[in-house]
Design an enzyme around this catalytic site. Structure first.
Site, PDB file in Angstrom:
ATOM      1  N   CYS A 100      39.473  39.331  42.380  1.00 42.97           N
ATOM      2  CA  CYS A 100      40.082  40.341  43.256  1.00 42.97           C
ATOM      3  C   CYS A 100      39.686  40.091  44.712  1.00 42.97           C
ATOM      4  O   CYS A 100      40.000  40.890  45.586  1.00 42.97           O
ATOM      5  CB  CYS A 100      39.681  41.748  42.817  1.00 42.97           C
ATOM      6  SG  CYS A 100      37.901  42.025  42.815  1.00 42.97           S
ATOM      7  N   GLU A 135      44.965  39.382  44.574  1.00 42.26           N
ATOM      8  CA  GLU A 135      44.317  39.108  43.283  1.00 42.26           C
ATOM      9  C   GLU A 135      44.847  37.750  42.842  1.00 42.26           C
ATOM     10  O   GLU A 135      46.043  37.467  42.985  1.00 42.26           O
ATOM     11  CB  GLU A 135      44.699  40.188  42.267  1.00 42.26           C
ATOM     12  CG  GLU A 135      43.956  40.073  40.960  1.00 42.26           C
ATOM     13  CD  GLU A 135      43.070  41.283  40.671  1.00 42.26           C
ATOM     14  OE1 GLU A 135      42.464  41.283  39.598  1.00 42.26           O
ATOM     15  OE2 GLU A 135      42.984  42.194  41.507  1.00 42.26           O
TER      16      GLU A 135
END
Length: 367
Positions: free
Chosen positions: A324, A358
């Protein structure tokens, strides 16, 4: 962009910018061009948190402008699921009419699902008593009668009141199977459900034809472990948070999966156990040496892998890494690319209209 208006006409441009940025970040590691996975342009977030502003007997949801710190009234929030948007005005109207529930309420946390279930946590700067519980029960029954599959949870300092349960059960279609996931309030879950489905299906596609077992660190509620179990002989997964471990155990049973073992320990502790540095009572009855893990899956926090875990990960022929935070991924790749090369790269637009990216990489050991 404001909380109530999404720049939908700019969706393609912002995704193109992210694709270029990720490509530039990955260029030093000879990564292939990324597979790019689009998000729905609105109603993509299954979770939302709002502060509550009181104005006499009135109250409303607010957010704070990240630059100016000014408060912004939010009556609708198109980034959040349609279910959250349907409940927001109905819930506030009910709270306005009930002083016991309204007084000292400072935050509402919504957790919704594609399956139609929704949980709301009400956070207070006051002690919660039996009268609060009674009024909350009446409110919950009233909203259920209006068609909301609702759970209400009250929170105050050192207090949590759960009227029925503190979780929702999600059902996601993943590569031809319906996957059931119990999601506990105040625990981590993937915020963008449609993107989560695409992430799971990408992970399945790049691990097709795998041999041996899978090891996963930081497994949460088993989101990836359970979906990937069909591609491996066995799966061994670690997680530290008690509610997540309990949810993962439920999810294993609910999905009738018999080749996944969850152990409650930190990645750092697991590294010590694997290297024979320490023994843990929690591992009694688990034959670590009997596992033939040829693939390791990591989905670490924003800070990335610590040095010890990065070195542990290098011992495996294949590393599947969901990140992330591509900046900490790149820092980890400085180490991992010494022994592995990137064979697959993916960009998942988990957070449209923001700077956040991400991504996923599959690394395979250099010959």
């Amino acid at each position: 962009m404001t909380p109530e208006i999404l720049p939908i006409d700019q969706y393609d441009a912002q995704l193109e910018e992210k694709t270029g940025r990720l490509g530039a970040m990955m260029a030093p590691f000879d990564a292939p061009a990324p597979a790019v996975f689009r998000s729905p342009v609105s109603h993509y977030r299954m979770r939302a948190e709002f502060r509550i502003w009181h104005d006499g007997d009135d109250l409303y949801h607010i957010m704070f402008d990240q630059q100016t710190k000014q408060r912004i009234r939010v009556d609708q929030f198109p980034a959040a699921s349609e279910l959250i948007n349907r409940l927001m005005p109905v819930l506030l109207n009910a709270l306005r009419a009930e002083p016991v529930l309204r007084r000292k309420l400072f935050q509402l946390d919504y957790l919704s699902t594609l399956s139609g279930e929704i949980a709301v946590s009400l956070l207070y700067h006051k002690a919660l008593d039996d009268e609060w519980r009674q009024r909350a029960r009446e409110l919950c029954d009233e909203l259920r009668a209006q068609g909301f599959a609702l759970q209400l949870i009250g929170r105050a300092t050192k207090t949590k009141i759960c009227l029925d349960r503190d979780y929702v059960d999600e059902c996601l279609p993943v590569a031809g199977r319906q996957m059931i996931y119990r999601q506990v309030e105040n625990s981590f879950t993937q915020p963008n459900a449609m993107m989560n489905i695409q992430m799971l299906e990408w992970a399945l596609s790049v691990t097709q034809g795998s041999t041996g077992d899978l090891l996963e660190l930081y497994c949460g509620n088993g989101n990836f472990s359970l979906a990937l179990a069909r591609n491996f002989e066995r799966v061994l997964a670690t997680e530290i948070a008690k509610p997540s471990v309990a949810a993962a155990q439920y999810n294993i049973a609910a999905n009738q999966i018999d080749n996944v073992q969850i152990i409650r320990m930190a990645a750092e502790e697991f590294t010590q156990a694997m290297n024979g540095v320490r023994q843990f009572n929690r591992l009694q009855g688990i034959d670590l040496a009997g596992y033939r893990c040829e693939t390791i899956f990591v989905d670490p926090p924003r800070s990335g892998l610590d040095d010890g875990t990065a070195k542990l990960v290098q011992a495996y022929p294949r590393i599947l890494y969901i990140s992330c935070n591509p900046e900490t991924l790149c820092a980890n790749l400085e180490t991992l690319s010494q022994t592995h090369r990137i064979s697959q790269l993916a960009l998942f637009d988990q957070f449209p209209y923001t700077h956040h990216m991400e991504c996923g990489v599959l690394l395979e050991k250099r010959q």
